[in-house]
Design an enzyme around this catalytic site. Structure first.
Site, mmCIF file in Angstrom:
data_model
loop_
_atom_site.group_PDB
_atom_site.id
_atom_site.type_symbol
_atom_site.label_atom_id
_atom_site.label_comp_id
_atom_site.label_asym_id
_atom_site.label_seq_id
_atom_site.Cartn_x
_atom_site.Cartn_y
_atom_site.Cartn_z
ATOM 1 C CB CYS A 1 36.163 46.455 43.840
ATOM 2 S SG CYS A 1 35.298 45.529 45.123
ATOM 3 C CG HIS B 1 31.677 48.616 42.160
ATOM 4 N ND1 HIS B 1 32.215 47.682 41.298
ATOM 5 C CD2 HIS B 1 31.777 48.064 43.396
ATOM 6 C CE1 HIS B 1 32.616 46.620 41.968
ATOM 7 N NE2 HIS B 1 32.356 46.831 43.251
ATOM 8 C CD GLU C 1 31.742 49.210 37.999
ATOM 9 O OE1 GLU C 1 31.345 48.201 38.592
ATOM 10 O OE2 GLU C 1 32.521 50.038 38.524
#
Length: 365
Positions: A251, A336, A338
């Site tokens: 990001c 993202h 995660e």
């Protein structure tokens, strides 16, 4: 029930009911299309300086719990929804949305047409607004302040002050320096689960501290704000890039590293915020569904092909979603991998980062 309002910079006024704290808040108004994950949205530092409109019509139905927070506090300036659930039902719930917003001092608004608000933001672009509860009506000075508002100093506001060390949760293989530009806890959890001891470090850490610290790799976290504002961090990243150490950016980390190699970034019309964005991995010729939260993007055409290549693109708008360095063990993604809750299709990127550290350590022996 007390009333609450949202006044946009273009003069549009929404009237609804108050949720959470009472008061008034100036912010950039954005929308998130996720059907779940409102707790993670509230505690994601990338939303610093923004009030978030959730497009899913019912919010708060499964409550909140201490285990799923992504950071130490709530970062949104305001929270907007169609319907706020008063009686959450979930065995893990330990507080309601209303109670949490009150505790964090966040002004909330429910009972408005969130579809209309989202259409305005999609057509006109993200704009500023004032979210306020009854008896906190803004005066002319506040309205002018709202129109001139910009999200600035965001990374400095969200980063930690002192390093924090998290041990590997399996047999330790590597030590990773994780630069906190607004880090989400699941990044460190993913690394710890793969045998990494993770040291979360302040965003402005001197690169020599990392290079002399015995670390095997560097992780660049997500975070808020305009990436080009962070000139000191960009200069620090140039040093880390030149070291040959494995680096993985997510990001804002992706955007900052792109700036450090000479690329450019731009502000998007309304950004990508949700858990269903299709991204194509160009090398694999495969598309993944990803979770995203960003209002800026790397301009893919400005990436110097002699230094790096665009590795991923967004299927919806062809924006740059990742870059890979040609001559160094460095890669980044805009989305993202995660995320929880959300698609976990791209969690393999953490394995890729660990493999780069394995290769680097093996080559040094």
């Amino acid at each position: 029930m007390k009333k609450a309002y949202l006044l946009l910079a273009d003069g549009t006024l929404f009237e609804g009911v108050s949720v959470g704290a009472e008061g008034a808040s100036i912010a950039e108004i954005v929308f998130n299309t996720g059907m779940a994950g409102y707790q993670e949205v509230l505690t994601d530092p990338s939303y610093y300086g923004q009030s978030v409109c959730m497009t899913y019509p019912l919010i708060g139905n499964y409550g909140l719990n201490a285990d799923d927070f992504e950071s130490r506090k709530c970062w949104v300036s305001g929270f907007i929804m169609r319907e706020a659930c008063d009686y959450p039902s979930n065995w893990r719930c330990d507080r309601s949305l209303d109670a949490y917003l009150k505790k964090e001092g966040v002004v909330g608004l429910a009972g408005i047409d969130t579809r209309r608000l989202t259409r305005i933001l999609r057509n006109s672009g993200v704009m500023n607004g004032i979210l306020y509860s009854e008896s906190h009506e803004p005066d002319e000075a506040m309205i002018e302040q709202m129109k001139a508002y910009k999200v600035t100093g965001a990374v400095k506001a969200v980063t930690i002050c002192e390093p924090e060390v998290y041990p590997a949760t399996t047999e330790q293989k590597h030590r990773v320096a994780l630069l906190d530009f607004g880090v989400k806890r699941n990044i460190q959890r993913e690394l710890c689960a793969r045998g990494c001891e993770v040291t979360v470090m302040p965003a402005y850490t001197d690169p020599q501290t990392i290079l002399n610290g015995g670390y095997d790799g560097v992780m660049l976290s997500n975070g808020p704000g305009d990436p080009s504002e962070n000139t000191e961090i960009i200069e620090n990243l140039k040093v880390l890039i030149g070291s040959g150490m494995p680096i993985f950016g997510i990001c804002l980390g992706h955007q900052l590293l792109a700036l450090a190699i000479g690329a450019e970034t731009r502000k998007m019309k309304f950004g990508h915020r949700g858990v269903n964005h299709p991204v194509k991995d160009l090398a694999k010729d495969r598309t993944y569904i990803t979770s995203q939260n960003h209002g800026y993007a790397v301009v893919g055409d400005t990436v110097n092909p002699e230094i790096a290549r665009v590795s991923h693109i967004n299927i919806n708008d062809n924006s740059c979603e990742g870059i890979e360095h040609i001559n160094a063990p460095i890669f980044t993604v805009q989305y993202h991998p995660e995320v929880k809750p959300g698609p976990q299709d791209t969690a393999y990127l953490f394995d890729q980062f660990v493999s780069l550290m394995d290769e680097k350590k093996g080559g040094a022996q």
